[in-house]
Design an enzyme around this catalytic site. Structure first.
Site, PDB file in Angstrom:
ATOM      1  NE  ARG A   1      -1.844   3.973   3.956  1.00 49.64           N
ATOM      2  CZ  ARG A   1      -1.903   4.438   2.691  1.00 49.64           C
ATOM      3  NH1 ARG A   1      -3.050   4.852   2.186  1.00 49.64           N
ATOM      4  NH2 ARG A   1      -0.831   4.470   1.955  1.00 49.64           N
TER       5      ARG A   1
ATOM      6  CG  HIS B   1      -3.751  10.196  -8.986  1.00 48.77           C
ATOM      7  ND1 HIS B   1      -4.425  10.964  -8.072  1.00 48.77           N
ATOM      8  CD2 HIS B   1      -2.708   9.640  -8.322  1.00 48.77           C
ATOM      9  CE1 HIS B   1      -3.820  10.878  -6.903  1.00 48.77           C
ATOM     10  NE2 HIS B   1      -2.781  10.080  -7.024  1.00 48.77           N
TER      11      HIS B   1
ATOM     12  CE  LYS C   1      -7.330   9.259  -2.948  1.00 49.38           C
ATOM     13  NZ  LYS C   1      -6.513   9.165  -1.766  1.00 49.38           N
TER      14      LYS C   1
ATOM     15  CB  SER D   1      -5.041   4.980  -0.924  1.00 50.41           C
ATOM     16  OG  SER D   1      -5.188   6.359  -0.793  1.00 50.41           O
TER      17      SER D   1
ATOM     18  CG  ASP E   1      -8.320   6.879   0.641  1.00 47.93           C
ATOM     19  OD1 ASP E   1      -7.382   6.089   0.846  1.00 47.93           O
ATOM     20  OD2 ASP E   1      -8.157   8.051   0.270  1.00 47.93           O
TER      21      ASP E   1
HETATM   22  N1  URA Z   1      -1.863   9.312  -2.468  1.00 45.67           N
HETATM   23  C1  URA Z   1      -3.029   8.769  -2.052  1.00 45.67           C
HETATM   24  O1  URA Z   1      -4.089   9.237  -2.407  1.00 45.67           O
HETATM   25  N2  URA Z   1      -2.964   7.696  -1.253  1.00 45.67           N
HETATM   26  C2  URA Z   1      -1.819   7.138  -0.848  1.00 45.67           C
HETATM   27  O2  URA Z   1      -1.844   6.173  -0.133  1.00 45.67           O
HETATM   28  C3  URA Z   1      -0.620   7.725  -1.262  1.00 45.67           C
HETATM   29  C4  URA Z   1      -0.681   8.811  -2.098  1.00 45.67           C
END
Ligand code: URA
Length: 436
Positions: free
Chosen positions: A168, A82, A187, A183, A161
């Site tokens: 957010r 990621h 994932k 967050s 999320d």
């Molecule tokens: N990427 C995400 O998936 N979540 C965040 O809060 C910030 C960047």
């Protein structure tokens, strides 16, 4: 339990229990708690922070809010990667094939671009015929056969999320370390890989602007990964200037093919080789980073890594000849060349502004529903730190019309500064964070 009491407790700096976190995450996902109460809680978290226990509990609650992908039917160690987002970041298209050529299994779900950052799915879709919406069993089959598949996010992954992130975004609570860490990691955990490599970006084009903040985020995410039994490594890497030379979807696939052929921008290559070596290390194909690095170099030199990308593209329905002949990618028809206003050095080439220039050209999305132009984007002929003569070309901008090119150029010029002294260009890789 009352939402009011949870907000009050956090406002006063208290530590929320697992039950309280479950209550608000489940209640919000199911539409039982209104936006205004969750907004207030997010703002309280923004100011008061969260303890490790709270961040871990929030991560797991979000990961468990929807489907969890079960990759156990794919033999071998599955490694996910990621990036916290960048401009010109085509690394997944390079690392995946290198690591898969070395025996790592990669079943990756990627996102689309929004705002100044691009998305791997958009880049892949610039390859004619390539599908990124693939049913789960076929996705697994491709990974079993070729070692690698990259598709769009499917199913009901982390709905909590999704809702919280959208809230957010409009309540100025994105830049909170525990909220970002939970967050991202929720994932990754739901996506099912055994090990996770994180590329934490630092600089103008990134969420984290300082090394201190980037290190804290990297450490928190590595800790969460290890807490749930996933080997996790994070690299903190530079995102003050665009990554590599090409920004835009087809242009970035073209550049990925160059790097997989052993060519391309040296900073991009250095980053990709190090990230790929970490994937191989996490996948257990090497017990030490030194031997992982040797494997990476061999995979590129032998042509196996490029061939792996071609196999993946064909398995996903795409025309693999574009990988062997990346010059086949069409750029958009209108072009403008940006030249140096004076002799000197490029002292600033702001990543975020370059990303926004690419959006103006049509390569990115202003809103989730914007349509993107696969052939639009920017080719940098120079980057930060390079010397230039007055009038020397710095970049070529491509779009569907001259008008879009002009708009892109205006934005691009606000990213650029030329001065008389060579600037410091820091290292590409700043730090590596591994669990205990
Ligand atoms: N990427 C995400 O998936 N979540 C965040 O809060 C910030 C960047």
């Amino acid at each position: 339990m009352r939402m009011y009491d949870i907000i009050h407790k956090k406002r006063e700096g208290g530590e929320l229990s697992e039950e309280e976190i479950r209550f608000f995450v489940q209640g919000y996902t199911q539409g039982e708690i209104p936006d205004y109460q969750v907004s207030a809680l997010l703002m309280a978290i923004f100011f008061q922070g969260m303890t490790r226990r709270e961040t871990g509990a929030l991560t797991l609650e979000m990961a468990n809010s929807g489907d969890r992908v079960d990759l156990s039917s794919i033999p071998g160690v599955k490694v996910d990667k990621h990036s916290t987002g960048g401009v010109g970041d085509k690394t997944s298209l390079i690392l995946g094939p290198i690591a898969a050529a070395c025996g790592v299994k990669i079943a990756k779900m990627s996102g689309r671009g929004l705002g100044h950052t691009g998305g791997t799915v958009d880049k892949l879709e610039s390859i004619p015929g390539l599908r990124t919406a693939i049913p789960r069993e076929e996705f697994f089959d491709i990974v079993r056969k070729t070692g690698l598949a990259i598709i769009g996010q499917s199913g009901n992954l982390c709905p909590a999320d999704k809702k919280l992130y959208a809230l957010r975004d409009v309540t100025a609570t994105v830049e909170s370390l525990p909220l970002i860490a939970s967050s991202i990691m929720s994932k990754k955990i739901a996506a099912g890989a055994d090990a996770i490599l994180l590329d934490v970006k630092m600089g103008s084009g990134a969420f984290m602007k300082t090394l201190e903040d980037s290190r804290a985020l990297a450490k928190e995410m590595v800790r969460i990964g290890e807490q749930v039994g996933r080997r996790t490594v994070a690299l903190i890497t530079d995102m003050d200037m665009p990554l590599g030379r090409n920004i835009g979807n087809a242009l970035e696939v073209q550049e990925a093919c160059q790097v997989l052929s052993g060519k391309g921008d040296h900073r991009l290559r250095a980053l990709c080789l190090e990230l790929a070596a970490n994937m191989i290390y996490l996948g257990g194909q090497a017990s030490e980073m030194a031997s992982a690095r040797v494997q990476v170099v061999d995979a590129v030199r032998s042509g196996q890594a490029l061939e792996k990308l071609r196999q993946m593209v064909e398995a996903q329905g795409g025309d693999g000849s574009y990988i062997q002949h990346p010059e086949k990618f069409q750029v958009s028809p209108a072009c403008v060349e940006v030249t140096a206003p004076a002799k000197g050095f490029i002292t600033r080439l702001d990543a975020e502004e370059c990303g926004l220039a690419a959006v103006e050209l049509g390569a990115g999305r202003e809103t989730k529903d914007s349509v993107i132009d696969a052939g639009a984007g920017i080719v940098l002929l120079k980057n930060k730190g390079d010397s230039v003569e007055q009038g020397e070309p710095i970049a070529r901008l491509y779009a569907q019309t001259q008008e879009l090119c002009q708009r892109g150029q205006e934005r691009f010029l606000s990213a650029l500064e030329v001065g008389s002294h060579a600037p410091d260009v820091g290292p590409m890789i700043l730090e590596r964070v591994e669990g205990e």
